[in-house]
Design a protein around this motif. Structure first.
Motif, mmCIF file in Angstrom:
data_model
loop_
_atom_site.group_PDB
_atom_site.id
_atom_site.type_symbol
_atom_site.label_atom_id
_atom_site.label_comp_id
_atom_site.label_asym_id
_atom_site.label_seq_id
_atom_site.Cartn_x
_atom_site.Cartn_y
_atom_site.Cartn_z
ATOM 1 N N UNK A 44 0.834 -1.201 0.000
ATOM 2 C CA UNK A 44 0.000 0.000 0.000
ATOM 3 C C UNK A 44 0.866 1.248 0.000
ATOM 4 N N UNK A 45 2.001 1.172 0.686
ATOM 5 C CA UNK A 45 2.898 2.327 0.747
ATOM 6 C C UNK A 45 3.416 2.662 -0.636
ATOM 7 N N UNK A 46 3.562 1.645 -1.456
ATOM 8 C CA UNK A 46 4.101 1.872 -2.795
ATOM 9 C C UNK A 46 2.999 2.090 -3.821
ATOM 10 N N UNK A 47 1.746 2.008 -3.348
ATOM 11 C CA UNK A 47 0.625 2.175 -4.274
ATOM 12 C C UNK A 47 0.589 3.591 -4.838
ATOM 13 N N UNK A 48 0.567 3.699 -6.152
ATOM 14 C CA UNK A 48 0.502 5.003 -6.795
ATOM 15 C C UNK A 48 -0.792 5.719 -6.441
ATOM 16 N N UNK A 49 -0.688 6.985 -6.116
ATOM 17 C CA UNK A 49 -1.840 7.788 -5.717
ATOM 18 C C UNK A 49 -2.948 7.760 -6.768
ATOM 19 N N UNK A 50 -2.541 7.738 -8.033
ATOM 20 C CA UNK A 50 -3.515 7.786 -9.112
ATOM 21 C C UNK A 50 -4.190 6.472 -9.428
ATOM 22 N N UNK A 51 -3.800 5.413 -8.724
ATOM 23 C CA UNK A 51 -4.365 4.099 -9.018
ATOM 24 C C UNK A 51 -5.825 3.979 -8.589
ATOM 25 N N UNK A 52 -6.221 4.867 -7.655
ATOM 26 C CA UNK A 52 -7.610 4.841 -7.219
ATOM 27 C C UNK A 52 -7.924 3.748 -6.236
ATOM 28 N N UNK A 53 -6.896 3.168 -5.600
ATOM 29 C CA UNK A 53 -7.139 2.119 -4.609
ATOM 30 C C UNK A 53 -7.608 2.735 -3.296
ATOM 31 N N UNK A 54 -8.607 2.106 -2.632
ATOM 32 C CA UNK A 54 -9.106 2.586 -1.333
ATOM 33 C C UNK A 54 -8.158 2.216 -0.197
ATOM 34 N N UNK A 55 -6.898 2.572 -0.313
ATOM 35 C CA UNK A 55 -5.883 2.233 0.674
ATOM 36 C C UNK A 55 -6.222 2.785 2.059
ATOM 37 N N UNK A 56 -7.002 3.878 2.090
ATOM 38 C CA UNK A 56 -7.304 4.512 3.381
ATOM 39 C C UNK A 56 -8.233 3.669 4.240
ATOM 40 N N UNK A 57 -8.858 2.624 3.672
ATOM 41 C CA UNK A 57 -9.742 1.775 4.465
ATOM 42 C C UNK A 57 -8.967 0.684 5.178
ATOM 43 N N UNK A 58 -7.656 0.819 5.244
ATOM 44 C CA UNK A 58 -6.835 -0.176 5.937
ATOM 45 C C UNK A 58 -6.088 0.473 7.104
ATOM 46 N N UNK A 59 -6.304 -0.070 8.305
ATOM 47 C CA UNK A 59 -5.627 0.440 9.494
ATOM 48 C C UNK A 59 -4.986 -0.728 10.231
ATOM 49 N N UNK A 60 -4.284 -0.457 11.309
ATOM 50 C CA UNK A 60 -3.646 -1.545 12.047
ATOM 51 C C UNK A 60 -4.719 -2.368 12.754
ATOM 52 N N UNK A 61 -4.357 -3.539 13.187
ATOM 53 C CA UNK A 61 -5.301 -4.438 13.824
ATOM 54 C C UNK A 61 -5.913 -3.874 15.092
ATOM 55 N N UNK A 62 -5.249 -2.904 15.684
ATOM 56 C CA UNK A 62 -5.762 -2.300 16.917
ATOM 57 C C UNK A 62 -6.619 -1.076 16.620
ATOM 58 N N UNK A 63 -6.834 -0.802 15.346
ATOM 59 C CA UNK A 63 -7.684 0.333 14.991
ATOM 60 C C UNK A 63 -6.952 1.656 14.853
ATOM 61 N N UNK A 64 -5.634 1.598 14.910
ATOM 62 C CA UNK A 64 -4.839 2.816 14.777
ATOM 63 C C UNK A 64 -4.489 3.107 13.334
ATOM 64 N N UNK A 65 -4.428 4.377 12.983
ATOM 65 C CA UNK A 65 -3.993 4.753 11.646
ATOM 66 C C UNK A 65 -2.480 4.643 11.647
ATOM 67 N N UNK A 66 -1.933 4.067 10.581
ATOM 68 C CA UNK A 66 -0.488 3.860 10.497
ATOM 69 C C UNK A 66 0.302 5.152 10.438
ATOM 70 N N UNK A 67 1.512 5.097 10.931
ATOM 71 C CA UNK A 67 2.447 6.218 10.901
ATOM 72 C C UNK A 67 1.828 7.516 11.418
ATOM 73 N N UNK A 68 1.371 7.518 12.672
ATOM 74 C CA UNK A 68 0.776 8.717 13.261
ATOM 75 C C UNK A 68 1.756 9.889 13.253
ATOM 76 N N UNK A 69 1.207 11.056 13.030
ATOM 77 C CA UNK A 69 2.053 12.246 13.041
ATOM 78 C C UNK A 69 2.523 12.677 11.672
ATOM 79 N N UNK A 70 2.421 11.780 10.703
ATOM 80 C CA UNK A 70 2.845 12.127 9.351
ATOM 81 C C UNK A 70 1.684 12.752 8.588
ATOM 82 N N UNK A 71 1.984 13.504 7.545
ATOM 83 C CA UNK A 71 0.937 14.125 6.717
ATOM 84 C C UNK A 71 0.002 13.053 6.160
ATOM 85 N N UNK A 72 0.571 11.918 5.861
ATOM 86 C CA UNK A 72 -0.205 10.807 5.308
ATOM 87 C C UNK A 72 -1.295 10.373 6.277
ATOM 88 N N UNK A 73 -0.953 10.363 7.588
ATOM 89 C CA UNK A 73 -1.925 9.937 8.600
ATOM 90 C C UNK A 73 -3.091 10.923 8.680
#
Length: 106
Positions: A44-73
DNA sequence: CACTTGACGTCTT
DNA sequence: TAAGACGCCAAGT
């Protein structure tokens, strides 16, 4: 990873209904690659932004958004809220309510 | 070959 | 419940 892995994971990713979320580990298992959660993240990290994949619907098993504190988060949080997903206090997602598949999240 | 690096997960404190 | 230790596995150096 190989192309088969990417196809299998993508298929599961696209199967997540809008308004629901899944986790890296669950996606990997459903795709037929148990214990490969980190590889799903890499993909997912390497997924091209323009691919249109719903990558944002994936979080860690504990319900946390990955890489907290980053613009991506922050961006992911925005997309999720736009998707109708409410984040609990501490920026945590209630997987018992939004998790998918439901039976995996109990 | 040894060691490090991850959008991770499980078990113990 | 929260935080740390440990485990995992393919790739890169």
């Amino acid at each position: 990873m190989d192309a088969a892995f990417e196809r299998a994971v993508l298929a599961q990713l696209l199967a997540i209904p809008p308004g629901r979320v899944s986790s890296y580990g669950v996606l990997a298992a459903l795709a037929g690659y148990p214990r490969h959660a980190r590889h799903v993240g890499k993909l997912l990290a390497s997924a091209p932004e323009g691919a249109g994949w719903p990558w944002f619907r994936v979080v860690s098993g504990s319900g946390h958004i990955a890489r907290p504190g980053t613009p991506q988060a922050d961006y992911q949080r925005l997309l999720l809220e736009e998707d109708g997903i409410e984040l609990g206090r501490n920026g945590r997602i209630d997987l018992r309510r939004y998790g998918w598949p439901a039976d995996f999240m109990r």
